[in-house]
Design a protein around this motif. Structure first.
Motif, PDB file in Angstrom:
ATOM      1  N   GLN A 230       0.828  -1.202   0.000  1.00 24.80           N
ATOM      2  CA  GLN A 230       0.000   0.000   0.000  1.00 24.80           C
ATOM      3  C   GLN A 230       0.866   1.258   0.000  1.00 24.80           C
ATOM      4  O   GLN A 230       0.584   2.230  -0.707  1.00 24.80           O
ATOM      5  CB  GLN A 230      -0.924   0.001   1.224  1.00 24.80           C
ATOM      6  CG  GLN A 230      -1.985  -1.082   1.209  1.00 24.80           C
ATOM      7  CD  GLN A 230      -2.999  -0.909   0.096  1.00 24.80           C
ATOM      8  OE1 GLN A 230      -3.373   0.207  -0.247  1.00 24.80           O
ATOM      9  NE2 GLN A 230      -3.440  -2.022  -0.480  1.00 24.80           N
ATOM     10  N   ALA A 231       1.946   1.248   0.788  1.00 24.62           N
ATOM     11  CA  ALA A 231       2.850   2.398   0.825  1.00 24.62           C
ATOM     12  C   ALA A 231       3.551   2.582  -0.519  1.00 24.62           C
ATOM     13  O   ALA A 231       3.753   3.720  -0.982  1.00 24.62           O
ATOM     14  CB  ALA A 231       3.882   2.214   1.941  1.00 24.62           C
ATOM     15  N   LEU A 232       3.914   1.476  -1.155  1.00 24.06           N
ATOM     16  CA  LEU A 232       4.558   1.554  -2.468  1.00 24.06           C
ATOM     17  C   LEU A 232       3.612   2.147  -3.501  1.00 24.06           C
ATOM     18  O   LEU A 232       4.015   2.973  -4.337  1.00 24.06           O
ATOM     19  CB  LEU A 232       5.006   0.159  -2.886  1.00 24.06           C
ATOM     20  CG  LEU A 232       5.874   0.062  -4.135  1.00 24.06           C
ATOM     21  CD1 LEU A 232       7.233   0.695  -3.893  1.00 24.06           C
ATOM     22  CD2 LEU A 232       6.040  -1.401  -4.548  1.00 24.06           C
ATOM     23  N   TYR A 233       2.368   1.738  -3.437  1.00 28.28           N
ATOM     24  CA  TYR A 233       1.340   2.272  -4.341  1.00 28.28           C
ATOM     25  C   TYR A 233       1.184   3.784  -4.155  1.00 28.28           C
ATOM     26  O   TYR A 233       1.174   4.544  -5.134  1.00 28.28           O
ATOM     27  CB  TYR A 233       0.034   1.542  -4.034  1.00 28.28           C
ATOM     28  CG  TYR A 233      -1.213   2.058  -4.710  1.00 28.28           C
ATOM     29  CD1 TYR A 233      -1.343   2.058  -6.089  1.00 28.28           C
ATOM     30  CD2 TYR A 233      -2.285   2.517  -3.941  1.00 28.28           C
ATOM     31  CE1 TYR A 233      -2.510   2.504  -6.701  1.00 28.28           C
ATOM     32  CE2 TYR A 233      -3.453   2.956  -4.542  1.00 28.28           C
ATOM     33  CZ  TYR A 233      -3.555   2.945  -5.919  1.00 28.28           C
ATOM     34  OH  TYR A 233      -4.717   3.387  -6.510  1.00 28.28           O
ATOM     35  N   ARG A 234       1.110   4.239  -2.912  1.00 25.41           N
ATOM     36  CA  ARG A 234       0.985   5.673  -2.659  1.00 25.41           C
ATOM     37  C   ARG A 234       2.220   6.429  -3.143  1.00 25.41           C
ATOM     38  O   ARG A 234       2.117   7.548  -3.662  1.00 25.41           O
ATOM     39  CB  ARG A 234       0.741   5.926  -1.168  1.00 25.41           C
ATOM     40  CG  ARG A 234      -0.627   5.442  -0.687  1.00 25.41           C
ATOM     41  CD  ARG A 234      -0.937   5.948   0.707  1.00 25.41           C
ATOM     42  NE  ARG A 234      -0.049   5.391   1.703  1.00 25.41           N
ATOM     43  CZ  ARG A 234      -0.284   4.260   2.380  1.00 25.41           C
ATOM     44  NH1 ARG A 234      -1.385   3.564   2.133  1.00 25.41           N
ATOM     45  NH2 ARG A 234       0.579   3.838   3.293  1.00 25.41           N
ATOM     46  N   ARG A 235       3.382   5.808  -2.988  1.00 23.69           N
ATOM     47  CA  ARG A 235       4.607   6.447  -3.478  1.00 23.69           C
ATOM     48  C   ARG A 235       4.579   6.579  -5.003  1.00 23.69           C
ATOM     49  O   ARG A 235       4.977   7.609  -5.557  1.00 23.69           O
ATOM     50  CB  ARG A 235       5.820   5.627  -3.047  1.00 23.69           C
ATOM     51  CG  ARG A 235       7.150   6.229  -3.486  1.00 23.69           C
ATOM     52  CD  ARG A 235       8.314   5.379  -3.014  1.00 23.69           C
ATOM     53  NE  ARG A 235       9.556   5.823  -3.641  1.00 23.69           N
ATOM     54  CZ  ARG A 235      10.506   5.001  -4.062  1.00 23.69           C
ATOM     55  NH1 ARG A 235      10.349   3.688  -3.934  1.00 23.69           N
ATOM     56  NH2 ARG A 235      11.596   5.466  -4.617  1.00 23.69           N
TER      57      ARG A 235
END
Length: 250
Positions: A230-235
């Motif tokens: 999820q954090a990678l997606y937001r990045r």
């Protein structure tokens, strides 16, 4: 602020839903698809000219505010994205929705440093073509934030030895605390990055992770889509929005 507004809107109403996919006659048994319209969000990653047929991985479009992201396995993009293109719905030498060159990739720094099998996930940007964005052409899967380790999922991917995708449905099981496993036949080389789709429109895994997705054709793996993905997606979204605004991406 724009990202926050988009996340709220996405939670209220999904803008690109996939039609419910029919179950195959037998769970765990793959079959080839030559009419790919129901699977248009899934495509092959090519190196060089599509006419050469050199596809080596699979990817799919994910819903994003820029409407321009695909998801695949990180090991598919280890060499970067130069010279690579995404061809959604590819079959039998045809590119029904166009050939889309790839640009910026986003991978977890821990994958870059140590190739952690639990972080074998990547996002890549697909720049607009002819004034159109890829998600407006083929739609985009929602990215799952909750995973059941007994979900029924569909997997669609492109074996590198063929010219059409295969698809399969089965229930998944947990493999350790950070991986998922599924039995589906004939997912050979080229199917890395194939999306694990549940509820018809939600991607909750990609072939990758343990043994880069598995070293036998009938058992495949995926990293667990938890907080790190999820954090990678937001990045990836922030990078695309920063670039669109003329800012230097982080």
């Amino acid at each position: 602020m724009l990202l926050l507004c988009w996340l709220v809107m996405a939670a209220i109403g999904r803008t690109a839903r996939a039609a419910a996919l029919p179950l195959p006659p037998r769970l765990g048994i793959s079959h080839t698809i030559h009419a790919t319209s129901a699977f248009a969000m899934v495509g092959a990653i090519f190196r060089g000219n599509v006419s050469d047929g050199d596809h080596f991985c699979t990817a799919s479009v994910v819903d994003s505010p820029g409407q321009d992201l695909i998801i695949t396995a990180a090991h598919c993009l280890d060499g970067g994205t130069r010279g690579l293109s995404f061809v959604p719905g590819y079959h039998d030498g045809q590119a029904p929705y166009g050939v889309w060159p790839l640009s910026t990739r986003t991978v977890d720094p821990r994958w870059t440093k140590g190739h952690s099998e639990d972080l074998d996930v990547a996002f890549a940007a697909v720049p607009p073509m002819g004034g159109r964005r890829i998600q407006t052409v083929v739609g985009g899967y929602q990215l799952s934030s909750k995973v059941s380790t007994t979900s029924l999922v569909h997997i669609t991917g492109y074996p590198d030895s063929g010219n059409a995708p295969i698809t399969c449905a089965n229930r998944i099981t947990a493999f350790g605390s950070r991986q998922l496993r599924i039995y589906c036949t004939d997912f050979t080389g080229g199917t890395s990055g194939s999306p694990w789709v549940t509820d018809g429109d939600t991607v909750m895994g990609v072939i990758g992770g343990y043994q880069e997705g598995g070293n036998t054709p009938d058992i495949s793996y995926s990293p667990y889509f938890g907080d790190a993905v999820q954090a990678l997606y937001r990045r990836a979204i922030r990078r695309r929005m920063g670039r669109s605004a003329g800012q230097r991406p982080r």
